[in-house]
Design a protein around this motif. Structure first.
Motif, mmCIF file in Angstrom:
data_model
loop_
_atom_site.group_PDB
_atom_site.id
_atom_site.type_symbol
_atom_site.label_atom_id
_atom_site.label_comp_id
_atom_site.label_asym_id
_atom_site.label_seq_id
_atom_site.Cartn_x
_atom_site.Cartn_y
_atom_site.Cartn_z
ATOM 1 N N ALA A 64 30.419 37.524 29.131
ATOM 2 C CA ALA A 64 30.841 36.200 29.587
ATOM 3 C C ALA A 64 30.209 35.117 28.719
ATOM 4 C CB ALA A 64 30.455 35.999 31.046
ATOM 5 N N LEU A 65 31.062 34.295 28.112
ATOM 6 C CA LEU A 65 30.586 33.142 27.340
ATOM 7 C C LEU A 65 30.284 31.971 28.262
ATOM 8 C CD1 LEU A 65 33.268 33.156 24.496
ATOM 9 C CD2 LEU A 65 30.879 33.873 24.299
ATOM 10 N N ARG A 66 31.151 31.755 29.242
ATOM 11 C CA ARG A 66 31.033 30.654 30.194
ATOM 12 C C ARG A 66 31.594 31.112 31.538
ATOM 13 N NH1 ARG A 66 29.504 28.728 25.891
ATOM 14 N NH2 ARG A 66 29.710 26.615 25.109
ATOM 15 N N THR A 67 31.074 30.526 32.598
ATOM 16 C CA THR A 67 31.554 30.771 33.953
ATOM 17 C C THR A 67 31.835 29.424 34.599
ATOM 18 O OG1 THR A 67 30.161 32.755 34.116
ATOM 19 C CG2 THR A 67 30.994 31.823 36.187
ATOM 20 N N PHE A 68 32.994 29.318 35.265
ATOM 21 C CA PHE A 68 33.404 28.058 35.875
ATOM 22 C C PHE A 68 33.793 28.260 37.336
ATOM 23 C CE2 PHE A 68 34.696 27.974 31.380
ATOM 24 C CZ PHE A 68 33.954 26.898 30.937
ATOM 25 N N LYS A 69 33.458 27.297 38.156
ATOM 26 C CA LYS A 69 33.895 27.263 39.550
ATOM 27 C C LYS A 69 35.363 26.833 39.551
ATOM 28 C CE LYS A 69 32.970 24.936 43.897
ATOM 29 N NZ LYS A 69 32.242 23.883 44.575
ATOM 30 N N ILE A 70 36.178 27.477 40.411
ATOM 31 C CA ILE A 70 37.608 27.178 40.452
ATOM 32 C C ILE A 70 38.085 26.896 41.872
ATOM 33 C CG2 ILE A 70 38.145 28.536 38.398
ATOM 34 C CD1 ILE A 70 39.198 30.754 40.298
ATOM 35 N N ALA A 71 39.223 26.246 41.956
ATOM 36 C CA ALA A 71 39.989 26.103 43.194
ATOM 37 C C ALA A 71 41.318 26.805 42.966
ATOM 38 C CB ALA A 71 40.211 24.633 43.537
ATOM 39 N N LEU A 72 41.880 27.360 44.028
ATOM 40 C CA LEU A 72 43.113 28.141 43.940
ATOM 41 C C LEU A 72 44.204 27.502 44.788
ATOM 42 C CD1 LEU A 72 41.398 31.622 44.364
ATOM 43 C CD2 LEU A 72 42.261 30.648 42.227
ATOM 44 N N GLY A 73 45.289 28.260 44.957
ATOM 45 C CA GLY A 73 46.370 27.825 45.822
ATOM 46 C C GLY A 73 45.900 27.696 47.260
ATOM 47 N N LEU A 74 46.633 26.927 48.048
ATOM 48 C CA LEU A 74 46.275 26.670 49.446
ATOM 49 C C LEU A 74 46.167 27.954 50.277
ATOM 50 C CD1 LEU A 74 48.565 23.570 50.005
ATOM 51 C CD2 LEU A 74 46.063 23.582 50.025
ATOM 52 N N ARG A 75 46.892 28.997 49.891
ATOM 53 C CA ARG A 75 46.813 30.310 50.549
ATOM 54 C C ARG A 75 46.335 31.321 49.508
ATOM 55 N NH1 ARG A 75 52.226 31.750 53.014
ATOM 56 N NH2 ARG A 75 50.983 33.409 53.942
ATOM 57 N N PRO A 76 45.042 31.376 49.251
ATOM 58 C CA PRO A 76 44.538 32.132 48.095
ATOM 59 C C PRO A 76 44.566 33.651 48.221
ATOM 60 C CG PRO A 76 42.723 31.178 49.307
ATOM 61 C CD PRO A 76 43.991 30.661 49.941
ATOM 62 N N GLU A 77 44.608 34.189 49.431
ATOM 63 C CA GLU A 77 44.559 35.648 49.574
ATOM 64 C C GLU A 77 45.917 36.252 49.242
ATOM 65 O OE1 GLU A 77 43.346 33.694 52.223
ATOM 66 O OE2 GLU A 77 41.296 33.896 51.484
ATOM 67 N N GLY A 78 45.881 37.335 48.461
ATOM 68 C CA GLY A 78 47.095 38.067 48.123
ATOM 69 C C GLY A 78 47.767 37.544 46.871
ATOM 70 N N HIS A 79 48.669 38.375 46.360
ATOM 71 C CA HIS A 79 49.408 38.077 45.133
ATOM 72 C C HIS A 79 50.579 37.143 45.434
ATOM 73 C CE1 HIS A 79 51.281 38.598 41.259
ATOM 74 N NE2 HIS A 79 52.324 39.219 41.765
ATOM 75 N N LYS A 80 50.851 36.260 44.521
ATOM 76 C CA LYS A 80 51.998 35.367 44.652
ATOM 77 C C LYS A 80 53.267 36.203 44.771
ATOM 78 C CE LYS A 80 53.952 31.165 42.869
ATOM 79 N NZ LYS A 80 53.743 30.551 44.167
ATOM 80 N N GLN A 81 54.081 35.911 45.785
ATOM 81 C CA GLN A 81 55.311 36.664 46.023
ATOM 82 C C GLN A 81 56.564 35.880 45.685
ATOM 83 O OE1 GLN A 81 55.315 39.967 47.222
ATOM 84 N NE2 GLN A 81 53.128 39.790 46.819
ATOM 85 N N PHE A 82 56.538 34.567 45.950
ATOM 86 C CA PHE A 82 57.738 33.758 45.758
ATOM 87 C C PHE A 82 57.363 32.285 45.624
ATOM 88 C CE2 PHE A 82 56.997 34.391 50.260
ATOM 89 C CZ PHE A 82 57.051 33.104 50.779
ATOM 90 N N GLU A 83 58.316 31.518 45.129
ATOM 91 C CA GLU A 83 58.135 30.081 44.960
ATOM 92 C C GLU A 83 57.815 29.424 46.298
ATOM 93 O OE1 GLU A 83 60.583 27.202 42.240
ATOM 94 O OE2 GLU A 83 61.723 27.652 44.053
ATOM 95 N N GLY A 84 56.772 28.608 46.312
ATOM 96 C CA GLY A 84 56.415 27.876 47.520
ATOM 97 C C GLY A 84 55.491 28.606 48.472
ATOM 98 N N ASP A 85 54.971 29.778 48.095
ATOM 99 C CA ASP A 85 54.064 30.493 49.008
ATOM 100 C C ASP A 85 52.613 30.035 48.873
ATOM 101 O OD1 ASP A 85 53.178 31.784 46.674
ATOM 102 O OD2 ASP A 85 53.842 33.772 47.301
ATOM 103 N N PHE A 86 52.329 29.126 47.943
ATOM 104 C CA PHE A 86 51.003 28.539 47.742
ATOM 105 C C PHE A 86 49.933 29.569 47.383
ATOM 106 C CE2 PHE A 86 53.217 25.464 50.430
ATOM 107 C CZ PHE A 86 53.078 24.314 49.659
#
Length: 182
Positions: A64-86
């Motif tokens: 690791a060269l760098r580590t950054f704190k991130i924010a994700l989609g409003l519903r972060p658990e699970g893989h994106k399934q479709f448009e608008g699932d956040f």
């Protein structure tokens, strides 16, 4: 200073703030300054995102060269399934297009959806969505700085602070692989 300032200017400011004073002419070209910044920073050969940890790692040769704190989609658990699932996608992708003039402070597109994502969504009669980016904060914030720093707030993107976005922008070459893990 405008929030959507051009990246070469940002790079110049970073270099100016970090570099020792030298006996050079005061009218250095921005190309010289930008190339000096890029030469001073190591390049990542991969990005790893660990959603559960809310961390993005710029990697080089497995370290690791760098580590950054991130924010994700409003519903972060699970893989994106479709448009608008956040949701933020999970899997192996690549960084593609860069946009210095997006609604957010800099953005780099992740090549979601891949062929599997499209097939999965179509099986359900849905569109997979797209425009998944790594980006900084909104250029026109609607919430407090604390909100953006501590809450998952995107529609599925990976958000970082503006200063972190400058480093990510400068340290990732085109077509960098990105692995997004649960």
């Amino acid at each position: 200073m405008p929030r959507n300032i051009a990246v070469p200017v940002i790079a110049s400011l970073i270099l100016f703030a970090a570099a020792p004073l030298r006996a050079e002419t005061p009218l250095q070209s921005s190309a010289l300054v930008s190339s000096s910044v890029e030469a001073a920073l190591p390049l990542a050969d991969k990005i790893i995102v660990r959603k559960a940890e809310r961390k993005l790692f710029l990697m080089s040769n497995g370290a690791a060269l760098r580590t950054f704190k991130i924010a994700l989609g409003l519903r972060p658990e699970g893989h994106k399934q479709f448009e608008g699932d956040f949701r933020t996608p999970e899997g192996s992708y690549r960084l593609t297009r860069r946009n210095p003039n997006s609604e957010y402070f800099l953005s780099i597109q992740v090549d979601y959806p891949n062929e599997q994502d499209v097939k999965r969504a179509r099986k359900q009669g849905l569109r997979p969505g797209g425009a998944i980016m790594i980006h900084g904060q909104p250029n026109t914030p609607k919430k407090s700085r604390d909100y953006y720093a501590n809450v998952d707030w995107t529609e599925g993107c990976i958000a970082v602070s503006n200063s972190d976005m400058v480093e990510i922008w400068l340290m990732t070459p085109p077509d960098t692989p990105i692995e997004i893990l649960p």
